[in-house]
Motif scaffolding. Structure first.
Motif, PDB file in Angstrom:
ATOM      1  N   SER A   3      19.068  16.572  -7.748  1.00 51.62           N
ATOM      2  CA  SER A   3      19.476  17.536  -6.742  1.00 51.62           C
ATOM      3  C   SER A   3      19.475  18.916  -7.375  1.00 51.62           C
ATOM      4  O   SER A   3      19.271  19.058  -8.574  1.00 51.62           O
ATOM      5  N   PRO A  46      22.900  13.681  -8.532  1.00 49.19           N
ATOM      6  CA  PRO A  46      23.663  13.461  -7.302  1.00 49.19           C
ATOM      7  C   PRO A  46      25.088  13.016  -7.639  1.00 49.19           C
ATOM      8  O   PRO A  46      25.312  12.344  -8.636  1.00 49.19           O
ATOM      9  N   GLU A  71      19.227  16.901  -2.380  1.00 51.64           N
ATOM     10  CA  GLU A  71      19.869  17.990  -1.641  1.00 51.64           C
ATOM     11  C   GLU A  71      19.954  19.267  -2.484  1.00 51.64           C
ATOM     12  O   GLU A  71      19.986  19.219  -3.707  1.00 51.64           O
TER      13      GLU A  71
END
Length: 102
Positions: A3, A46, A71
């Motif tokens: 991420s 993450p 993300e």
């Protein structure tokens, strides 16, 4: 897959603290952001993390965040903008830098 933590140093009209801001994720140094208006991207695993900025003896409060696989999490930072806050940082260094999630 990892991420991303994206951090932008805001471009206010007048910032009273100059110089590099050190970036810490989970209490470990991971880089710095040097110029007003600069954006840096830092890969993170993450999960749950904490983010804090430092500049010499000054710091931001720790900000927890969760990030999912793939993300991007956005934060922005800046130094104090007004003299009363700047003076207050002499007694309470953790007011020295602002750090907020976008």
């Amino acid at each position: 897959m990892s991420s991303t933590l994206r951090l932008t140093r805001q471009n206010p009209l007048m910032e009273l603290r100059r110089g590099a801001f050190e970036i810490e994720v989970d209490s470990k140094p991971v880089g710095s952001i040097n110029k007003i208006g600069e954006t840096v991207e830092i890969p993170v695993e993450p999960g749950h993390h904490t983010l804090q900025m430092r500049s010499g003896r000054y710091s931001s409060p720790e900000r927890p965040f969760d990030v999912a696989d793939g993300e991007v999490v956005d934060f922005h930072t800046r130094g104090p903008l007004v003299w009363p806050v700047y003076v207050a940082t002499l007694l309470k260094p953790d007011l020295g830098l602002s750090l907020k999630r976008d």
